[in-house]
Design a protein around this motif. Structure first.
Motif, PDB file in Angstrom:
ATOM      1  N   ILE A 107       1.041  -1.267   0.247  1.00  0.00           N
ATOM      2  CA  ILE A 107       0.256  -0.188   0.359  1.00  0.00           C
ATOM      3  C   ILE A 107       0.947   1.025   0.074  1.00  0.00           C
ATOM      4  O   ILE A 107       1.852   1.639   1.212  1.00  0.00           O
ATOM      5  CB  ILE A 107      -0.300  -0.318   1.155  1.00  0.00           C
ATOM      6  N   ILE A 108       0.757   1.552  -1.095  1.00  0.00           N
ATOM      7  CA  ILE A 108       1.613   3.710  -0.894  1.00  0.00           C
ATOM      8  C   ILE A 108       0.661   4.281  -0.689  1.00  0.00           C
ATOM      9  O   ILE A 108      -0.112   4.873  -0.899  1.00  0.00           O
ATOM     10  CB  ILE A 108       2.477   3.531  -2.667  1.00  0.00           C
ATOM     11  N   ASP A 109       1.737   4.990   0.187  1.00  0.00           N
ATOM     12  CA  ASP A 109       1.150   6.425   0.984  1.00  0.00           C
ATOM     13  C   ASP A 109       1.471   7.766   0.014  1.00  0.00           C
ATOM     14  O   ASP A 109       2.267   8.093  -0.571  1.00  0.00           O
ATOM     15  CB  ASP A 109       1.418   6.419   1.992  1.00  0.00           C
ATOM     16  N   CYS A 110       0.321   8.034   0.033  1.00  0.00           N
ATOM     17  CA  CYS A 110       0.338   9.468  -0.846  1.00  0.00           C
ATOM     18  C   CYS A 110      -0.192  10.694  -0.852  1.00  0.00           C
ATOM     19  O   CYS A 110      -0.911  10.822   0.352  1.00  0.00           O
ATOM     20  CB  CYS A 110       0.260   9.531  -2.392  1.00  0.00           C
ATOM     21  N   LEU A 111       1.008  11.882  -1.047  1.00  0.00           N
ATOM     22  CA  LEU A 111      -0.255  13.801  -0.748  1.00  0.00           C
ATOM     23  C   LEU A 111      -0.245  13.795  -1.480  1.00  0.00           C
ATOM     24  O   LEU A 111      -0.480  13.367  -2.842  1.00  0.00           O
ATOM     25  CB  LEU A 111       1.145  14.145  -0.156  1.00  0.00           C
ATOM     26  N   LEU A 112      -2.081  14.606  -1.310  1.00  0.00           N
ATOM     27  CA  LEU A 112      -2.536  15.191  -2.553  1.00  0.00           C
ATOM     28  C   LEU A 112      -1.627  16.939  -2.935  1.00  0.00           C
ATOM     29  O   LEU A 112      -1.628  17.293  -1.525  1.00  0.00           O
ATOM     30  CB  LEU A 112      -3.829  15.396  -2.816  1.00  0.00           C
ATOM     31  N   GLN A 113      -0.906  16.983  -3.948  1.00  0.00           N
ATOM     32  CA  GLN A 113      -0.433  18.343  -4.555  1.00  0.00           C
ATOM     33  C   GLN A 113      -1.693  19.209  -4.562  1.00  0.00           C
ATOM     34  O   GLN A 113      -1.962  19.537  -5.221  1.00  0.00           O
ATOM     35  CB  GLN A 113       0.082  18.240  -4.932  1.00  0.00           C
ATOM     36  N   ILE A 114      -1.771  20.592  -3.437  1.00  0.00           N
ATOM     37  CA  ILE A 114      -2.910  21.433  -4.163  1.00  0.00           C
ATOM     38  C   ILE A 114      -2.274  22.650  -4.437  1.00  0.00           C
ATOM     39  O   ILE A 114      -0.885  23.056  -3.667  1.00  0.00           O
ATOM     40  CB  ILE A 114      -3.837  22.098  -3.046  1.00  0.00           C
ATOM     41  N   LYS A 115      -2.631  23.445  -5.261  1.00  0.00           N
ATOM     42  CA  LYS A 115      -1.971  24.564  -5.748  1.00  0.00           C
ATOM     43  C   LYS A 115      -2.156  25.294  -5.405  1.00  0.00           C
ATOM     44  O   LYS A 115      -3.223  25.576  -5.257  1.00  0.00           O
ATOM     45  CB  LYS A 115      -2.806  24.135  -7.433  1.00  0.00           C
ATOM     46  N   ILE A 116      -1.325  25.485  -4.662  1.00  0.00           N
ATOM     47  CA  ILE A 116      -1.160  27.192  -4.326  1.00  0.00           C
ATOM     48  C   ILE A 116      -0.536  28.266  -4.515  1.00  0.00           C
ATOM     49  O   ILE A 116      -1.449  29.875  -4.149  1.00  0.00           O
ATOM     50  CB  ILE A 116      -1.148  26.832  -2.220  1.00  0.00           C
ATOM     51  N   ALA A 117      -0.018  28.613  -5.038  1.00  0.00           N
ATOM     52  CA  ALA A 117       0.884  29.501  -6.247  1.00  0.00           C
ATOM     53  C   ALA A 117       0.531  29.829  -7.158  1.00  0.00           C
ATOM     54  O   ALA A 117      -0.607  29.603  -7.783  1.00  0.00           O
ATOM     55  CB  ALA A 117       2.410  28.993  -6.269  1.00  0.00           C
ATOM     56  N   GLU A 118       0.942  31.030  -7.362  1.00  0.00           N
ATOM     57  CA  GLU A 118      -0.106  32.116  -9.301  1.00  0.00           C
ATOM     58  C   GLU A 118       0.954  31.235  -9.628  1.00  0.00           C
ATOM     59  O   GLU A 118       0.228  31.398 -11.217  1.00  0.00           O
ATOM     60  CB  GLU A 118      -0.070  33.301  -8.514  1.00  0.00           C
ATOM     61  N   GLU A 119       2.087  30.650 -10.063  1.00  0.00           N
ATOM     62  CA  GLU A 119       2.805  30.508 -11.344  1.00  0.00           C
ATOM     63  C   GLU A 119       2.300  29.197 -11.741  1.00  0.00           C
ATOM     64  O   GLU A 119       1.767  28.797 -11.062  1.00  0.00           O
ATOM     65  CB  GLU A 119       4.229  30.336 -10.574  1.00  0.00           C
ATOM     66  N   ASP A 120       2.607  29.593 -13.034  1.00  0.00           N
ATOM     67  CA  ASP A 120       1.356  28.469 -13.648  1.00  0.00           C
ATOM     68  C   ASP A 120       2.013  27.430 -13.500  1.00  0.00           C
ATOM     69  O   ASP A 120       2.080  26.105 -13.703  1.00  0.00           O
ATOM     70  CB  ASP A 120       1.443  28.952 -15.424  1.00  0.00           C
ATOM     71  N   SER A 121       3.861  27.453 -13.347  1.00  0.00           N
ATOM     72  CA  SER A 121       4.901  26.292 -13.502  1.00  0.00           C
ATOM     73  C   SER A 121       4.788  25.311 -12.468  1.00  0.00           C
ATOM     74  O   SER A 121       4.929  23.766 -11.888  1.00  0.00           O
ATOM     75  CB  SER A 121       5.838  26.559 -13.701  1.00  0.00           C
ATOM     76  N   LYS A 122       3.886  25.724 -11.019  1.00  0.00           N
ATOM     77  CA  LYS A 122       3.863  25.350  -9.924  1.00  0.00           C
ATOM     78  C   LYS A 122       2.342  24.119 -10.442  1.00  0.00           C
ATOM     79  O   LYS A 122       0.850  24.460 -10.401  1.00  0.00           O
ATOM     80  CB  LYS A 122       3.569  25.632  -8.699  1.00  0.00           C
ATOM     81  N   PHE A 123       2.462  22.510  -9.969  1.00  0.00           N
ATOM     82  CA  PHE A 123       2.177  21.693 -10.455  1.00  0.00           C
ATOM     83  C   PHE A 123       0.756  22.163  -9.265  1.00  0.00           C
ATOM     84  O   PHE A 123       1.004  22.193  -7.614  1.00  0.00           O
ATOM     85  CB  PHE A 123       2.041  20.062 -10.266  1.00  0.00           C
ATOM     86  N   GLY A 124      -0.517  20.742  -9.398  1.00  0.00           N
ATOM     87  CA  GLY A 124      -1.431  20.706  -8.719  1.00  0.00           C
ATOM     88  C   GLY A 124      -2.446  20.982  -8.688  1.00  0.00           C
ATOM     89  O   GLY A 124      -3.267  21.137  -9.760  1.00  0.00           O
ATOM     90  N   MET A 125      -3.543  20.846  -7.939  1.00  0.00           N
ATOM     91  CA  MET A 125      -5.308  19.823  -7.905  1.00  0.00           C
ATOM     92  C   MET A 125      -5.905  21.735  -7.262  1.00  0.00           C
ATOM     93  O   MET A 125      -5.311  22.193  -6.403  1.00  0.00           O
ATOM     94  CB  MET A 125      -5.702  18.705  -7.825  1.00  0.00           C
ATOM     95  N   SER A 126      -6.637  22.033  -7.566  1.00  0.00           N
ATOM     96  CA  SER A 126      -7.427  22.832  -6.920  1.00  0.00           C
ATOM     97  C   SER A 126      -8.230  22.413  -6.116  1.00  0.00           C
ATOM     98  O   SER A 126      -8.757  21.130  -5.715  1.00  0.00           O
ATOM     99  CB  SER A 126      -9.171  23.433  -8.343  1.00  0.00           C
TER     100      SER A 126
END
Ligand SMILES: *Cc1c(COP(=O)(O)O)cnc(C)c1O
Length: 221
Positions: A107-126
């Motif tokens: 079972i692999i543990d994961c974190l969801l990446q949330i987009k908090i920065a304004e820059e387009d280059s930063k990945f993440g979900m709403s």
């Protein structure tokens, strides 16, 4: 200062409940071993192949964290050993991680990446997308993945008030999404803060910081 001195200095300055991920991307195994010998056991890398090579060549009691953007076709190269994947940002990726984890009976543990920065280059979900993922039937059917928290990267700026707003937004999001509990969602980790902003991140509720250059020195790409 040496790697060991940097590491011990940071460790002594952060609260005990905060986990330190030593971000060792681009650095040679000798540098990582210096940190290892000073007691460090959690290392973060942003390229799967580099992490896999270091895994092969280093002691097996190390926890390897993938902190970079993950390409689906490369998940298979880390599925047998990765301890935590920080940058998960789609249901497609979640499904692939689940599939590869199953092959290794893990079972692999994961974190969801949330987009908090304004820059387009930063990945993440709403926040909306993260919430619907966690509440979806497709997700709840997956047995080899566990969402254990959230991760975010602030805007690269000197404006610390701006960074603080983004961290506080992520903290609020974490406190809200944490209430979603299911067989494969149990959030306890808030991964935010790097060399330039980890103290601020901790004051905003971070309990896992990812620190590279303040430990290993500047990276030479
Ligand atoms: C490189 C990196 C870090 C560490 O950055 P430093 O500024 O060197 O501490 C932290 N998080 C992520 C996602 C990174 O890619």
């Amino acid at each position: 200062m040496s790697i060991k001195e940097n590491l011990l200095q940071i460790k002594s300055s952060i609260p005990e409940h905060v986990q330190l991920v030593a971000v060792s991307k681009t650095k040679p195994v000798a540098d990582l071993m210096e940190a290892y010998e000073a007691g460090q056991r959690i290392f973060g890398e942003n390229k799967i192949q580099e992490m896999a090579e270091k895994f092969e060549n280093m002691p097996k009691d190390i926890e390897w964290h993938m902190i970079g953007h993950v390409q689906r076709n490369k998940v298979k190269y880390m599925a047998k050993f990765v301890k935590l994947i920080h940058g998960v940002d789609s249901l497609k990726l979640v499904k692939e991680i689940n599939k590869q984890a199953k092959k290794h009976d893990r079972i692999i543990d994961c974190l969801l990446q949330i987009k908090i920065a304004e820059e387009d280059s930063k990945f993440g979900m709403s926040v909306t997308d993260a919430s619907s993922l966690l509440n979806s039937e497709a997700f709840s059917a997956l047995e080899n993945i566990q969402i254990t928290g959230l991760m975010g990267m602030a805007t690269f700026t000197e404006n610390m008030q701006h960074v603080e707003r983004e961290f506080k937004f992520l903290e609020t999001t974490y406190n809200n999404l944490k209430t979603i509990r299911s067989s494969n969602c149990n959030m306890q980790i808030l991964s935010m803060g790097m060399s330039g902003d980890y103290e601020l991140a901790i004051s905003c509720g971070s309990n896992m910081i990812r620190v590279g250059s303040s430990i290993f020195g500047a990276r030479n790409y």
